[in-house]
Write an enzyme that holds these catalytic residues in place. Sequence first.
Site, PDB file in Angstrom:
ATOM      1  N   VAL A  66       0.813  -1.327  -0.135  1.00 21.41           N
ATOM      2  CA  VAL A  66      -0.135   0.055   0.092  1.00 21.41           C
ATOM      3  C   VAL A  66       0.956   1.244  -0.057  1.00 21.41           C
ATOM      4  O   VAL A  66       0.380   2.367   0.015  1.00 21.41           O
ATOM      5  CB  VAL A  66      -1.084  -0.019   1.195  1.00 21.41           C
ATOM      6  CG1 VAL A  66      -1.995  -1.138   1.245  1.00 21.41           C
ATOM      7  CG2 VAL A  66      -0.324  -0.056   2.490  1.00 21.41           C
ATOM      8  N   ASN A  92      -7.171  -0.588   6.980  1.00 16.56           N
ATOM      9  CA  ASN A  92      -6.629  -1.320   8.068  1.00 16.56           C
ATOM     10  C   ASN A  92      -5.031  -1.514   8.263  1.00 16.56           C
ATOM     11  O   ASN A  92      -4.717  -1.641   9.294  1.00 16.56           O
ATOM     12  CB  ASN A  92      -7.440  -2.777   8.056  1.00 16.56           C
ATOM     13  CG  ASN A  92      -6.805  -3.568   9.183  1.00 16.56           C
ATOM     14  OD1 ASN A  92      -7.086  -3.346  10.192  1.00 16.56           O
ATOM     15  ND2 ASN A  92      -5.982  -4.428   8.741  1.00 16.56           N
ATOM     16  N   SER A 144      -6.827   4.004  16.126  1.00  9.94           N
ATOM     17  CA  SER A 144      -6.431   3.360  17.365  1.00  9.94           C
ATOM     18  C   SER A 144      -7.015   4.112  18.515  1.00  9.94           C
ATOM     19  O   SER A 144      -7.062   5.404  18.206  1.00  9.94           O
ATOM     20  CB  SER A 144      -4.832   2.969  17.450  1.00  9.94           C
ATOM     21  OG  SER A 144      -4.437   2.800  18.789  1.00  9.94           O
ATOM     22  N   TYR A 157       3.982   6.058  16.858  1.00  7.44           N
ATOM     23  CA  TYR A 157       2.689   5.508  16.476  1.00  7.44           C
ATOM     24  C   TYR A 157       1.472   6.352  16.933  1.00  7.44           C
ATOM     25  O   TYR A 157       0.658   6.417  16.133  1.00  7.44           O
ATOM     26  CB  TYR A 157       2.452   4.169  17.405  1.00  7.44           C
ATOM     27  CG  TYR A 157       1.176   3.150  17.361  1.00  7.44           C
ATOM     28  CD1 TYR A 157       1.348   2.709  16.006  1.00  7.44           C
ATOM     29  CD2 TYR A 157       0.212   3.159  18.104  1.00  7.44           C
ATOM     30  CE1 TYR A 157       0.089   1.896  15.494  1.00  7.44           C
ATOM     31  CE2 TYR A 157      -0.645   2.428  17.697  1.00  7.44           C
ATOM     32  CZ  TYR A 157      -0.916   2.024  16.470  1.00  7.44           C
ATOM     33  OH  TYR A 157      -2.228   1.085  16.225  1.00  7.44           O
ATOM     34  N   SER A 160       1.335   9.006  14.186  1.00 10.99           N
ATOM     35  CA  SER A 160       0.791   8.353  12.839  1.00 10.99           C
ATOM     36  C   SER A 160      -0.702   8.257  13.095  1.00 10.99           C
ATOM     37  O   SER A 160      -1.533   8.723  12.111  1.00 10.99           O
ATOM     38  CB  SER A 160       1.358   7.084  12.409  1.00 10.99           C
ATOM     39  OG  SER A 160       0.868   6.137  13.289  1.00 10.99           O
ATOM     40  N   LYS A 161      -1.094   7.575  14.261  1.00  3.41           N
ATOM     41  CA  LYS A 161      -2.688   7.698  14.407  1.00  3.41           C
ATOM     42  C   LYS A 161      -3.390   8.990  14.704  1.00  3.41           C
ATOM     43  O   LYS A 161      -4.484   9.014  14.580  1.00  3.41           O
ATOM     44  CB  LYS A 161      -2.922   6.455  15.603  1.00  3.41           C
ATOM     45  CG  LYS A 161      -2.587   5.258  15.119  1.00  3.41           C
ATOM     46  CD  LYS A 161      -3.241   4.665  13.992  1.00  3.41           C
ATOM     47  CE  LYS A 161      -2.824   3.383  13.621  1.00  3.41           C
ATOM     48  NZ  LYS A 161      -3.576   2.679  12.449  1.00  3.41           N
TER      49      LYS A 161
END
Length: 240
Positions: A66, A92, A144, A157, A160-161
């Site tokens: 992706v 996802n 998340s 993390y 990014s979320k």
Amino acid sequence: MEFQSLHNKVVLITGASKGIGQAMCLLFAEKGATVYAIARSEELLHKLAEKAKTKGGNIIASPCDVTDSEAVQRLISQIVREKERIDVLINNAGLGHFGPIHELTETQWDEMMNVNLKGVFLCTKYVVPHLLKQQSGHIINISSVAGTVTFPGGGGYCTSKFGLMAFTDVLTQELKPHNIKVSVICPGSVQTYFGQSDPKSYALKPEEVAYIAYQMAAAPEGVIMNQVIMRPVVPKEYQK
């Protein structure tokens, strides 16, 4: 509230070879959708397709990175040629590296930004023009709880979320006038081997997250389940 039928709907799911992605593929196929399972591992995708076939489901193994713009564009074009439409895209695919910010390597940082953000951007970028032509469709992003609250060791993390949450919000505003739904799910800990630690025994099951995605996609035409935050019930003995 009656769900819409997903029979013969064309559903694209990234990060499909394991965990939440695999559970979503199997559930959506069980509900009658034609599922394009997208991930890098061709072997795992074919095993998934065979598993669905034994239960009468239709999963099409669709190997693709992706983060590769040309590969994503080719795959989306191929799907539209084959099916003439796309009904649901579920972004996802994701990964995490955890530790103090100063200890993260540049490679780890880039991997998280590339998969968790760039991959979502590319899949969305090449799907949206087809949804605009249809004046219909649904994009579901898997974020998340780490996209809503931060924690030590989650610098890359969480970044990014949180970025994915902003991306989702902007996309919602841009696509709302075109009858295109946008949703996001924010799971807490899930029983998948994510990151460097084993899953907690009380963590959410991938199938539980998959069911929320199904409810979003099959909600009545006039209903948008915009954002769902999922957390497991923590047994008393594990509570601080």
